[in-house]
Design a protein around this motif. Structure first.
Motif, PDB file in Angstrom:
ATOM      1  N   TYR A   1      35.896  34.591  33.219  1.00 58.11           N
ATOM      2  CA  TYR A   1      36.330  33.762  34.340  1.00 58.11           C
ATOM      3  C   TYR A   1      37.768  34.126  34.716  1.00 58.11           C
ATOM      4  O   TYR A   1      38.555  34.559  33.868  1.00 58.11           O
ATOM      5  CB  TYR A   1      36.303  32.277  33.971  1.00 58.11           C
ATOM      6  N   GLY A   2      38.098  33.915  35.989  1.00 59.83           N
ATOM      7  CA  GLY A   2      39.456  34.191  36.431  1.00 59.83           C
ATOM      8  C   GLY A   2      40.016  33.044  37.240  1.00 59.83           C
ATOM      9  O   GLY A   2      39.400  31.976  37.363  1.00 59.83           O
ATOM     10  N   SER A   3      41.167  33.262  37.795  1.00 58.82           N
ATOM     11  CA  SER A   3      41.816  32.250  38.625  1.00 58.82           C
ATOM     12  C   SER A   3      41.053  32.045  39.928  1.00 58.82           C
ATOM     13  O   SER A   3      40.543  33.003  40.520  1.00 58.82           O
ATOM     14  CB  SER A   3      43.248  32.686  38.931  1.00 58.82           C
ATOM     15  N   GLY A   4      41.010  30.816  40.389  1.00 57.37           N
ATOM     16  CA  GLY A   4      40.401  30.535  41.683  1.00 57.37           C
ATOM     17  C   GLY A   4      41.179  31.131  42.837  1.00 57.37           C
ATOM     18  O   GLY A   4      40.652  31.279  43.947  1.00 57.37           O
ATOM     19  N   LEU A   5      42.432  31.478  42.594  1.00 58.99           N
ATOM     20  CA  LEU A   5      43.265  32.084  43.628  1.00 58.99           C
ATOM     21  C   LEU A   5      43.024  33.583  43.768  1.00 58.99           C
ATOM     22  O   LEU A   5      43.345  34.165  44.805  1.00 58.99           O
ATOM     23  CB  LEU A   5      44.748  31.855  43.301  1.00 58.99           C
TER      24      LEU A   5
ATOM     25  N   THR B   1      43.264  37.474  41.315  1.00 56.96           N
ATOM     26  CA  THR B   1      44.195  38.062  40.358  1.00 56.96           C
ATOM     27  C   THR B   1      45.567  38.243  41.012  1.00 56.96           C
ATOM     28  O   THR B   1      45.661  38.568  42.198  1.00 56.96           O
ATOM     29  CB  THR B   1      43.702  39.427  39.858  1.00 56.96           C
TER      30      THR B   1
ATOM     31  N   ARG C   1      46.377  40.010  44.813  1.00 59.58           N
ATOM     32  CA  ARG C   1      47.039  39.200  45.833  1.00 59.58           C
ATOM     33  C   ARG C   1      48.310  39.893  46.324  1.00 59.58           C
ATOM     34  O   ARG C   1      48.600  39.896  47.522  1.00 59.58           O
ATOM     35  CB  ARG C   1      47.359  37.805  45.294  1.00 59.58           C
TER      36      ARG C   1
ATOM     37  N   TYR D   1      42.379  26.381  49.249  1.00 60.71           N
ATOM     38  CA  TYR D   1      41.862  27.133  48.105  1.00 60.71           C
ATOM     39  C   TYR D   1      41.018  26.258  47.180  1.00 60.71           C
ATOM     40  O   TYR D   1      40.045  26.724  46.573  1.00 60.71           O
ATOM     41  CB  TYR D   1      43.010  27.839  47.368  1.00 60.71           C
TER      42      TYR D   1
ATOM     43  N   GLU E   1      37.339  26.959  45.471  1.00 61.95           N
ATOM     44  CA  GLU E   1      37.172  26.864  44.021  1.00 61.95           C
ATOM     45  C   GLU E   1      36.052  25.899  43.653  1.00 61.95           C
ATOM     46  O   GLU E   1      35.352  26.090  42.650  1.00 61.95           O
ATOM     47  CB  GLU E   1      38.491  26.411  43.394  1.00 61.95           C
TER      48      GLU E   1
ATOM     49  N   CYS F   1      35.624  30.972  41.033  1.00 63.18           N
ATOM     50  CA  CYS F   1      36.598  32.051  41.117  1.00 63.18           C
ATOM     51  C   CYS F   1      35.918  33.291  41.679  1.00 63.18           C
ATOM     52  O   CYS F   1      34.730  33.499  41.477  1.00 63.18           O
ATOM     53  CB  CYS F   1      37.197  32.366  39.739  1.00 63.18           C
TER      54      CYS F   1
ATOM     55  N   THR G   1      36.247  38.722  38.803  1.00 62.20           N
ATOM     56  CA  THR G   1      37.429  39.416  38.282  1.00 62.20           C
ATOM     57  C   THR G   1      37.224  40.925  38.238  1.00 62.20           C
ATOM     58  O   THR G   1      38.118  41.696  38.612  1.00 62.20           O
ATOM     59  CB  THR G   1      37.767  38.890  36.880  1.00 62.20           C
TER      60      THR G   1
END
Length: 411
Positions: free
Chosen positions: A76-80, A82, A86, A273, A277, A282, A285
């Motif tokens: 799993y990664g950030s909802g924003l 990587t 970005r 965001y 999410e 997310c 990744t």
């Protein structure tokens, strides 16, 4: 006691939401299966020509990431999105003249389609109104339908949205009590028409929406795929506080990775965001890491130049074939970039019905009504030149022209 299948179907139909009843299958998807038939010339799909990519390099990048960074890449990664991607997206936008976006205002999405969904979720209640071109992207229309939002067309011409028509439309709809939330627009090489919003109109469009308190959703997946003339400023570069900019790696890299992004005004960012999410948790990744490595290790700008050279030749081949074969009474757009040409046939020809005859004639296209919020494009159709070679384009246009000549003779 087992419920009969037909009874169960009836019971489940009664459980469906009003929203579900309004969801329709895209006409593009209807034609997709047909396009797999090798006996047909498909001028339908807006698929990038991925054979031009350095596929061995991309394959090695993917292998290396999984072997060396697998626990991170497959987690799993950030909802924003990587942090690395970005930051790179800032550089990608800068290549289009957008220099007023901070990393903190960028959210990675599951393609730009997801960003459209997020915008509707955040800003629209059932019965609200959004403004758009006519024609416009069928995926956006499907999203608006799913959220029970009214898509109201604004007048356009060969130079895109007409500022005076936008003012009049806003006044007219508000007088009728409609709540307008945003203008959805594809200013560069509109899908499906191929039309570009004239540079001299852009500031006025931005000013009208700001004065009216209407957001702008700027969808720009094709902006770098320009084959002639000088790029016009993006709407986001003209007004960073009232424009949500949606970009995508689908056309400039690979659509199968399903990675896009939105640059959102700072004061709207958190709500925007969080809406994404809540659905996707997310963006993938691994896919983001592949794109980051590709941008870092490959001459991605040079790759776009290669794409532009290829697509320009294919666009020119289509325009030459249309000039050579089309019968009188049929007109078409002249795209400066992107993937599509838009044909207008004489009144009385239904391009949905014509599609079935096209299959028999060995050529397929997308009927125009699928792209029209007003439903007034029955006599129009979209052709794509991006995924077939020049010789095949010529043959496909000739087959289509023969079909059109026959249809026009019946009028």
């Amino acid at each position: 006691m087992t419920t009969a299948p037909e009874t169960l179907t009836t019971l489940h139909e009664a459980l469906l939401s009003e929203r579900a009843a309004g969801i329709k299958q895209s006409a593009v998807r209807d034609v997709f299966e047909l396009s797999l038939d090798p006996s047909l010339v498909s001028l339908a799909g807006g698929n990038p020509f991925l054979q031009l990519l350095p596929l061995e390099k991309v394959g090695e990048i993917a292998r290396r990431i999984i072997v060396e960074q697998g626990p991170e890449a497959l987690q799993y990664g950030s909802g924003l999105g990587t942090p690395e991607l970005r930051a790179q997206i800032i550089d990608v936008m800068a290549a289009e003249g957008i220099t007023n976006v901070k990393v903190e205002d960028v959210v990675v999405t599951n393609g730009s389609q997801s960003a459209q969904d997020m915008a509707c979720k955040v800003f629209c209640d059932p019965g609200d109104t959004v403004l758009c071109e006519d024609p416009t992207y069928v995926g956006a229309l499907n999203t608006f339908e799913a959220y029970q939002v009214k898509a109201r067309p604004v007048g356009t011409d060969g130079n895109g949205l007409i500022p005076s028509a936008l003012r009049e439309r806003i006044a007219e709809l508000r007088a009728a009590g409609e709540r307008i939330k945003f203008l959805y627009t594809i200013p560069n090489f509109n899908n499906p028409s191929g039309i570009t919003l004239a540079a001299e109109r852009r500031q006025e469009i931005v000013d009208i929406c700001r004065e009216a308190g209407i957001l702008i959703l700027e969808d720009n997946p094709y902006g770098m795929l320009r084959y002639e003339d000088t790029p016009a400023p993006t709407l986001r570069s003209l007004d960073p506080e009232n424009v949500i900019y949606m970009g995508s790696f689908s056309k400039i890299f690979a659509p199968g990775l399903r990675i896009g992004w939105a640059a959102v005004p700072t004061h709207l960012f958190r709500r925007f965001y969080l809406a994404g999410e809540a659905v996707a948790l997310c963006p993938p990744t691994l896919n983001q890491m592949i794109i980051s490595a590709y941008l870092q290790e490959h001459d991605w700008k040079g790759q776009i130049t290669k794409y532009n050279d290829l697509y320009r030749a294919r666009r020119d081949a289509m325009l030459e074939a249309l000039a050579k074969y089309l019968p009188a009474g049929v007109t078409h757009t002249h795209p400066e970039g992107g993937f599509f040409v838009w044909l207008t046939l004489p009144e009385g020809i239904d391009t949905y019905a014509l599609l079935q005859q096209g299959v028999k004639a060995g050529v397929i296209f997308i009927p125009g009504a699928a792209f029209s919020p007003s439903g007034a494009a029955d006599n129009k159709l979209r052709l794509a030149f991006c995924s077939v070679d020049e010789k095949t384009i010529g043959e496909g246009v000739k087959r289509l022209a023969d079909l059109l000549t026959n249809e026009i003779s019946k009028l």
